[in-house]
Scaffold this motif. Structure first.
Motif, PDB file in Angstrom:
ATOM      1  N   SER A 275      19.476  55.303  28.495  1.00 11.14           N
ATOM      2  CA  SER A 275      19.905  56.148  27.456  1.00 11.14           C
ATOM      3  C   SER A 275      19.013  57.428  27.053  1.00 11.14           C
ATOM      4  O   SER A 275      18.071  57.758  27.498  1.00 11.14           O
ATOM      5  CB  SER A 275      19.967  55.108  26.142  1.00 11.14           C
ATOM      6  OG  SER A 275      20.790  54.021  26.265  1.00 11.14           O
ATOM      7  N   TYR A 291      17.121  52.430  17.652  1.00  9.14           N
ATOM      8  CA  TYR A 291      18.269  51.636  17.827  1.00  9.14           C
ATOM      9  C   TYR A 291      18.601  51.661  19.345  1.00  9.14           C
ATOM     10  O   TYR A 291      19.090  50.642  19.854  1.00  9.14           O
ATOM     11  CB  TYR A 291      19.467  52.342  16.973  1.00  9.14           C
ATOM     12  CG  TYR A 291      19.343  52.084  15.389  1.00  9.14           C
ATOM     13  CD1 TYR A 291      18.330  51.187  14.896  1.00  9.14           C
ATOM     14  CD2 TYR A 291      20.066  53.175  14.581  1.00  9.14           C
ATOM     15  CE1 TYR A 291      18.081  51.214  13.531  1.00  9.14           C
ATOM     16  CE2 TYR A 291      20.044  52.616  13.408  1.00  9.14           C
ATOM     17  CZ  TYR A 291      19.034  52.022  12.663  1.00  9.14           C
ATOM     18  OH  TYR A 291      19.138  51.878  11.330  1.00  9.14           O
ATOM     19  N   ARG A 294      16.678  49.216  20.993  1.00  5.53           N
ATOM     20  CA  ARG A 294      17.150  47.732  20.650  1.00  5.53           C
ATOM     21  C   ARG A 294      18.393  47.335  21.558  1.00  5.53           C
ATOM     22  O   ARG A 294      18.547  46.646  22.067  1.00  5.53           O
ATOM     23  CB  ARG A 294      17.462  47.743  19.238  1.00  5.53           C
ATOM     24  CG  ARG A 294      17.305  46.331  18.762  1.00  5.53           C
ATOM     25  CD  ARG A 294      17.308  46.491  17.441  1.00  5.53           C
ATOM     26  NE  ARG A 294      18.408  47.047  16.428  1.00  5.53           N
ATOM     27  CZ  ARG A 294      18.476  47.265  15.122  1.00  5.53           C
ATOM     28  NH1 ARG A 294      17.360  47.026  14.699  1.00  5.53           N
ATOM     29  NH2 ARG A 294      19.411  47.865  14.766  1.00  5.53           N
ATOM     30  N   GLU A 295      19.143  48.625  21.839  1.00  6.24           N
ATOM     31  CA  GLU A 295      20.543  48.600  22.547  1.00  6.24           C
ATOM     32  C   GLU A 295      20.259  48.324  23.790  1.00  6.24           C
ATOM     33  O   GLU A 295      20.722  47.400  24.532  1.00  6.24           O
ATOM     34  CB  GLU A 295      21.508  49.809  22.186  1.00  6.24           C
ATOM     35  CG  GLU A 295      22.806  49.530  22.977  1.00  6.24           C
ATOM     36  CD  GLU A 295      23.581  50.852  22.802  1.00  6.24           C
ATOM     37  OE1 GLU A 295      24.793  50.513  22.330  1.00  6.24           O
ATOM     38  OE2 GLU A 295      22.805  52.058  23.015  1.00  6.24           O
ATOM     39  N   GLN A 296      19.211  48.932  24.595  1.00  8.11           N
ATOM     40  CA  GLN A 296      18.751  48.718  25.973  1.00  8.11           C
ATOM     41  C   GLN A 296      18.395  47.318  25.973  1.00  8.11           C
ATOM     42  O   GLN A 296      18.648  46.765  27.078  1.00  8.11           O
ATOM     43  CB  GLN A 296      17.650  49.757  26.394  1.00  8.11           C
ATOM     44  CG  GLN A 296      18.192  51.167  26.278  1.00  8.11           C
ATOM     45  CD  GLN A 296      18.585  51.364  27.942  1.00  8.11           C
ATOM     46  OE1 GLN A 296      17.710  50.908  28.720  1.00  8.11           O
ATOM     47  NE2 GLN A 296      19.833  52.023  28.082  1.00  8.11           N
ATOM     48  N   THR A 298      19.277  44.648  24.795  1.00  6.89           N
ATOM     49  CA  THR A 298      20.339  43.806  24.701  1.00  6.89           C
ATOM     50  C   THR A 298      21.309  44.009  25.886  1.00  6.89           C
ATOM     51  O   THR A 298      22.732  43.754  25.625  1.00  6.89           O
ATOM     52  CB  THR A 298      20.887  43.726  23.604  1.00  6.89           C
ATOM     53  OG1 THR A 298      21.445  44.869  22.855  1.00  6.89           O
ATOM     54  CG2 THR A 298      19.858  43.002  22.453  1.00  6.89           C
ATOM     55  N   GLY A 300      22.630  47.225  26.393  1.00  6.02           N
ATOM     56  CA  GLY A 300      23.664  48.385  26.412  1.00  6.02           C
ATOM     57  C   GLY A 300      22.977  49.650  26.634  1.00  6.02           C
ATOM     58  O   GLY A 300      21.630  49.739  27.049  1.00  6.02           O
ATOM     59  N   PRO A 315      24.149  54.473  18.235  1.00  4.05           N
ATOM     60  CA  PRO A 315      24.790  53.328  18.564  1.00  4.05           C
ATOM     61  C   PRO A 315      25.936  52.804  17.675  1.00  4.05           C
ATOM     62  O   PRO A 315      25.679  53.092  16.092  1.00  4.05           O
ATOM     63  CB  PRO A 315      24.107  52.113  18.663  1.00  4.05           C
ATOM     64  CG  PRO A 315      22.437  52.901  19.076  1.00  4.05           C
ATOM     65  CD  PRO A 315      22.623  54.057  18.353  1.00  4.05           C
ATOM     66  N   SER A 319      22.511  47.288  17.022  1.00  2.00           N
ATOM     67  CA  SER A 319      22.253  45.856  17.788  1.00  2.00           C
ATOM     68  C   SER A 319      21.354  44.982  16.813  1.00  2.00           C
ATOM     69  O   SER A 319      20.276  45.740  16.390  1.00  2.00           O
ATOM     70  CB  SER A 319      21.782  45.784  19.121  1.00  2.00           C
ATOM     71  OG  SER A 319      22.549  46.720  20.049  1.00  2.00           O
TER      72      SER A 319
END
Length: 329
Positions: A275, A291, A294-296, A298, A300, A315, A319
């Motif tokens: 990202s 954010y 956190r997405e990474q 999970t 994303g 995002p 997440s």
């Protein structure tokens, strides 16, 4: 016969006529010209004052906006990275100010920063590529194999990631036995440096996530493209070694032509895994870094900010905080 005095009188008469014409013309045009110039000056001054007033209003609003976001940041990120270990990776020319701001926000999100990995100029110097390649092959574990298509920076990134990163929650926050040898070897070679957050001499503990800071100016010169590609290789390698990675920078530089984030977003394969956040110079950008991490964690990925190639500002739906057993990209 026309004598010299006649010629002299004629020449004097001609110049006298020209002088009289210039004087008369200037007098006739003087008042209108001055009036026109004065009116234009008045209009430009009025316009300039208006624009200055608008700029002052915008600056005031921006300051209030930033103060508002900064005040809310602890609430916006609270618990978002609880239990995560984060490695900070700095390219040459990266802003220490942005990194310090990120450290504070990461702490507010519940993450622990394991330390800083500083990539030095020599790491990106094409003239040192052969030395770096030999050193990586010397320091790597015997069981570590590189793809035949791997560049020297792909190899170096893989070695650093295997040493400093992990996706295993049980290993997060613990040192790797190989860390000292790898870090010392690359330090001695002049390719990297490290900064221990806790001011101790112990090896860096393994991190689950990483933030890479791009240079605070676009790459320029004959080696610009290869240097940007090298940093993208590091981002990809670090990402593969843990739960994920985010490259951070400012839109005006990193997401501009020659910028590292531009290079990342143009690399379709790496952009599917790593990202980016291109507004690290804004308080909300610091929040978006949390954010994006956190997405990474999970699984994303996204390209965020306001610069070219950003797909969204943040995002779509932040997440939920990842559990300790989840791995990312």
């Amino acid at each position: 016969m026309i004598d010299f005095r006649y010629h002299l009188v004629s020449i004097v008469a001609i110049f006298l006529a020209l002088a009289v014409g210039i004087v008369l013309g200037t007098n006739l045009l003087q008042d209108p010209a001055i009036k026109t110039a004065n009116e234009m000056t008045r209009q430009l001054t009025q316009t300039n004052e208006g624009l200055r007033g608008e700029l002052d209003v915008m600056k005031g609003r921006e300051q209030v906006h930033q103060e508002f976001i900064t005040t809310l940041t602890p609430q916006l990120v609270q618990g978002g990275l609880a239990g995560e270990q984060v490695l900070l990776v700095e390219a040459p020319g990266a802003s220490s100010t942005y990194r310090e701001l990120t450290e504070q926000v990461l702490a507010e999100a519940g993450a622990k920063v394991t330390g800083r990995l500083l990539l030095l100029d020599k790491f990106f110097d094409p003239k040192s590529a052969g030395v770096l390649d030999g050193l990586v092959n010397q320091l790597k574990p015997a069981e570590m194999a590189f793809p035949t298509t791997a560049t020297v920076h792909d190899k170096a990134a893989t070695l650093l990631a295997a040493t400093l990163m992990t996706a295993d929650p049980a290993l997060a926050g613990t040192p790797n036995e190989a860390t000292s040898a790898v870090v010392d070897g690359l330090q001695t070679g002049g390719f990297i440096d490290v900064d221990f957050i806790d001011d101790n001499d112990e090896p860096l503990n393994r991190a689950t996530l990483a933030v890479l800071y791009s240079p605070d100016a676009p790459y320029e010169g004959d080696n610009a493209e290869s240097q940007a590609a090298a940093l993208v290789s590091v981002a990809g390698g670090i990402d593969a070694g843990g739960k994920g990675a985010v490259m951070a920078g400012a839109a005006a530089t990193s997401a501009a032509p020659g910028g590292a984030i531009t290079a990342l977003r143009d690399d379709s394969e790496t952009a599917k895994r790593v990202s980016s956040v291109d507004n690290v110079d804004m308080p909300e950008g610091q929040v978006v870094i949390v954010y994006a991490l956190r997405e990474q964690a999970t699984g994303g990925v996204g390209q965020y900010g306001t610069g070219a190639g950003a797909t969204a500002f943040q995002p779509v739906t932040p997440s939920p905080a990842p559990s300790s057993t989840e791995s990312g990209s």
